[in-house]
Design a protein around this motif. Structure first.
Motif, PDB file in Angstrom:
ATOM      1  N   PHE A  68       0.807  -1.214   0.000  1.00  0.00           N
ATOM      2  CA  PHE A  68       0.000   0.000   0.000  1.00  0.00           C
ATOM      3  C   PHE A  68       0.847   1.275   0.000  1.00  0.00           C
ATOM      4  CE2 PHE A  68      -2.475  -3.293   2.227  1.00  0.00           C
ATOM      5  CZ  PHE A  68      -3.533  -3.392   1.335  1.00  0.00           C
ATOM      6  N   VAL A  69       2.169   1.127  -0.029  1.00  0.00           N
ATOM      7  CA  VAL A  69       3.066   2.276   0.034  1.00  0.00           C
ATOM      8  C   VAL A  69       3.617   2.556  -1.359  1.00  0.00           C
ATOM      9  CG1 VAL A  69       5.130   3.244   1.108  1.00  0.00           C
ATOM     10  CG2 VAL A  69       3.683   1.664   2.402  1.00  0.00           C
ATOM     11  N   VAL A  74       2.652   7.663   1.192  1.00  0.00           N
ATOM     12  CA  VAL A  74       1.273   7.619   1.648  1.00  0.00           C
ATOM     13  C   VAL A  74       1.247   8.221   3.046  1.00  0.00           C
ATOM     14  CG1 VAL A  74      -0.736   6.154   2.114  1.00  0.00           C
ATOM     15  CG2 VAL A  74       0.899   5.484   0.349  1.00  0.00           C
ATOM     16  N   SER A  75       0.195   8.971   3.359  1.00  0.00           N
ATOM     17  CA  SER A  75       0.131   9.584   4.686  1.00  0.00           C
ATOM     18  C   SER A  75       0.025   8.507   5.753  1.00  0.00           C
ATOM     19  CB  SER A  75      -1.059  10.533   4.781  1.00  0.00           C
ATOM     20  OG  SER A  75      -2.274   9.818   4.850  1.00  0.00           O
ATOM     21  N   LEU A  76       0.687   8.760   6.864  1.00  0.00           N
ATOM     22  CA  LEU A  76       0.646   7.817   7.979  1.00  0.00           C
ATOM     23  C   LEU A  76      -0.781   7.652   8.488  1.00  0.00           C
ATOM     24  CD1 LEU A  76       2.327   6.031   9.844  1.00  0.00           C
ATOM     25  CD2 LEU A  76       2.726   8.025  11.291  1.00  0.00           C
ATOM     26  N   TYR A  96      13.134  -0.727   5.053  1.00  0.00           N
ATOM     27  CA  TYR A  96      12.137  -0.794   3.976  1.00  0.00           C
ATOM     28  C   TYR A  96      11.428   0.533   3.732  1.00  0.00           C
ATOM     29  CZ  TYR A  96      12.630  -5.875   4.030  1.00  0.00           C
ATOM     30  OH  TYR A  96      13.134  -7.143   3.948  1.00  0.00           O
ATOM     31  N   VAL A  97      11.224   1.334   4.770  1.00  0.00           N
ATOM     32  CA  VAL A  97      10.500   2.594   4.626  1.00  0.00           C
ATOM     33  C   VAL A  97      11.156   3.686   5.457  1.00  0.00           C
ATOM     34  CG1 VAL A  97       8.279   1.440   4.214  1.00  0.00           C
ATOM     35  CG2 VAL A  97       8.902   2.124   6.552  1.00  0.00           C
ATOM     36  N   VAL A  98      10.817   4.917   5.114  1.00  0.00           N
ATOM     37  CA  VAL A  98      11.122   6.067   5.956  1.00  0.00           C
ATOM     38  C   VAL A  98       9.799   6.755   6.270  1.00  0.00           C
ATOM     39  CG1 VAL A  98      13.470   6.421   5.128  1.00  0.00           C
ATOM     40  CG2 VAL A  98      11.562   7.512   3.933  1.00  0.00           C
ATOM     41  N   VAL A  99       9.706   7.329   7.461  1.00  0.00           N
ATOM     42  CA  VAL A  99       8.533   8.087   7.871  1.00  0.00           C
ATOM     43  C   VAL A  99       9.016   9.484   8.221  1.00  0.00           C
ATOM     44  CG1 VAL A  99       6.572   8.208   9.449  1.00  0.00           C
ATOM     45  CG2 VAL A  99       7.481   5.976   8.781  1.00  0.00           C
ATOM     46  N   GLU A 100       8.513  10.494   7.490  1.00  0.00           N
ATOM     47  CA  GLU A 100       9.029  11.848   7.652  1.00  0.00           C
ATOM     48  C   GLU A 100       7.964  12.860   7.276  1.00  0.00           C
ATOM     49  OE1 GLU A 100      12.367  11.704   5.060  1.00  0.00           O
ATOM     50  OE2 GLU A 100      11.162  11.586   3.234  1.00  0.00           O
ATOM     51  N   ASP A 114       0.210  13.217  10.067  1.00  0.00           N
ATOM     52  CA  ASP A 114       0.230  13.807   8.728  1.00  0.00           C
ATOM     53  C   ASP A 114       1.559  13.576   8.016  1.00  0.00           C
ATOM     54  OD1 ASP A 114      -2.349  14.714   9.017  1.00  0.00           O
ATOM     55  OD2 ASP A 114      -1.777  16.740   9.642  1.00  0.00           O
ATOM     56  N   TRP A 115       2.476  12.899   8.664  1.00  0.00           N
ATOM     57  CA  TRP A 115       3.734  12.572   8.007  1.00  0.00           C
ATOM     58  C   TRP A 115       3.475  11.550   6.885  1.00  0.00           C
ATOM     59  CZ3 TRP A 115       8.407  11.987  11.882  1.00  0.00           C
ATOM     60  CH2 TRP A 115       8.530  13.170  12.615  1.00  0.00           C
ATOM     61  N   VAL A 116       4.487  11.324   6.093  1.00  0.00           N
ATOM     62  CA  VAL A 116       4.366  10.464   4.914  1.00  0.00           C
ATOM     63  C   VAL A 116       5.284   9.259   5.052  1.00  0.00           C
ATOM     64  CG1 VAL A 116       4.762  10.339   2.419  1.00  0.00           C
ATOM     65  CG2 VAL A 116       3.685  12.361   3.409  1.00  0.00           C
ATOM     66  N   VAL A 117       4.755   8.100   4.670  1.00  0.00           N
ATOM     67  CA  VAL A 117       5.545   6.863   4.634  1.00  0.00           C
ATOM     68  C   VAL A 117       5.985   6.636   3.194  1.00  0.00           C
ATOM     69  CG1 VAL A 117       5.585   4.397   5.137  1.00  0.00           C
ATOM     70  CG2 VAL A 117       4.121   5.930   6.489  1.00  0.00           C
TER      71      VAL A 117
END
Length: 375
Positions: A68-69, A74-76, A96-100, A114-117
């Motif tokens: 789904f990413v 995609v928004s958290l 595998y991912v960053v969240v920022e 509202d951060w993005v994955v």
């Protein structure tokens, strides 16, 4: 020897155990292929601590999250319900991912929701490897078991999934300690990244959703979760079983057994004592409360199956059971046809550990990577 192993047949295994054996076998074969194709690091085998790629994880991380990413993120907030049933912090830590914060968000300190994955470069490569694998494994199963056999199983599962009144995730949730958590998706399952979901649900999704529906019904009436009931609780008795033997008897990892025994001990379902014949060995023994819970596990799945016959149709449940029984045949490694596809690649981590004697009677999907035997 457990009652369902006597005679080496699957005819009276609970429906949940039959679904579990097939799902676990499909998942392990899927995971072995992903491991073979994807540069990675892991604890065992030739890739141990290699740092040549992200930490190795199982199918659940793709099915319930990574598909789904999208590349642009995609928004958290959109993924919040799925993050609870996988391990988002792990996927960050494993590479595998960053969240920022979203670069397009002009606020000084936007809330984390509202951060993005976003997938990392390694995460995008993993997505490309994962994407076709379910179809690859299903085609192998068609060749191994017969196209008509797998077709009948698919039709039987689809008949049940189409009647479920709760939107299910695409794989079982991670088991933390207590009962299974089913996210409240409310018709808002995130859209998959481009090419992420095939036009039809793959076999692992169908198996997972039917098994999770069964789990929900079981756990409404049981104080012990189905994963713990079907594995550790099932093989214990009032005389005592050596704790070190539980992984072999159940087919799940030492870590999964440790979690299960801890839960049962806290609930006073069992006591752990020194073996009177060997002070270095611990023995787990069921209490009166534990024996009652074990008896409930032996009775309740059959009751639920009878209810399902009324709910979904007697013929549909009978057809599903018969399809699963033909695939499982026996719950043991020596006799079950499912084990034919579980031989790992020589460079795979499973080639460096002891081969299981049995498959779990319910997947133990832990936060450590989501492998179905709790590894």
């Amino acid at each position: 020897m457990c009652p369902e192993q006597q005679g080496g047949v699957a005819s009276r295994l609970p429906l949940s155990a039959l679904l579990s054996h097939v799902l676990v076998a499909f998942t392990i074969e899927f995971d072995n292929e992903f491991e073979h194709q994807m540069p990675h690091t892991t604890t065992w085998g030739p890739a141990a601590h290699s740092r040549h790629g992200p930490w190795l994880v199982s199918l659940v991380m793709w099915s319930n999250f990574m598909q789904f990413v999208g590349e642009n993120g995609v928004s958290l907030r959109e993924l919040e319900s799925l993050a609870r049933i996988t391990n988002l912090k792990g996927l960050e830590r494993w590479g595998y991912v960053v969240v920022e914060p979203d670069p397009a968000d002009s606020r000084t300190a936007p809330p984390r929701s509202d951060w993005v994955v976003r997938p990392t470069p390694a995460g995008r490569r993993a997505q490309a490897v994962w994407r076709p694998l379910a179809d690859v494994i299903e085609k192998r199963w068609q060749a191994r078991f017969g196209k008509d056999e797998i077709g009948r199983l698919r039709v039987s599962l689809q008949a049940l999934v189409s009647q479920l009144d709760v939107e299910m995730p695409h794989y079982l949730p991670v088991v933390w300690s207590g009962k299974s958590e089913v996210p409240d998706l409310k018709g808002r399952l995130p859209a998959a990244a481009e090419g992420g979901i095939a036009s039809r649900l793959d076999l692992s999704v169908l198996l997972s959703q039917v098994l999770l529906a069964f789990t929900i019904d079981f756990e409404r009436e049981s104080n012990v979760s189905l994963p713990i009931s079907a594995n550790a609780l099932r093989v214990l008795d009032e005389k005592g079983v050596r704790v070190r033997d539980l992984p072999r008897l159940t087919g799940v990892s030492k870590e999964a057994i440790s979690m299960s025994v801890g839960f049962l001990q806290r609930g006073r379902y069992l006591v752990v004592e020194r073996d009177p014949t060997d002070s270095r060995t611990q023995v787990a023994r069921l209490t009166a409360t534990g024996l009652q819970a074990q008896d409930a596990y032996r009775q309740l799945p059959g009751v639920i199956e009878e209810r399902w016959q009324a709910r979904f149709g007697k013929d549909d449940i009978r057809t599903l059971r018969e399809s699963l029984e033909r695939l499982v045949s026996s719950p043991t490694a020596q006799l079950s046809p499912l084990f034919k596809g579980l031989e790992p690649y020589p460079d795979g981590w499973r080639a460096s550990v002891r081969k299981p004697d049995t498959l779990p009677h319910y997947p133990m999907v832990l936060h450590r990577g989501g492998f179905p035997d709790g590894s």
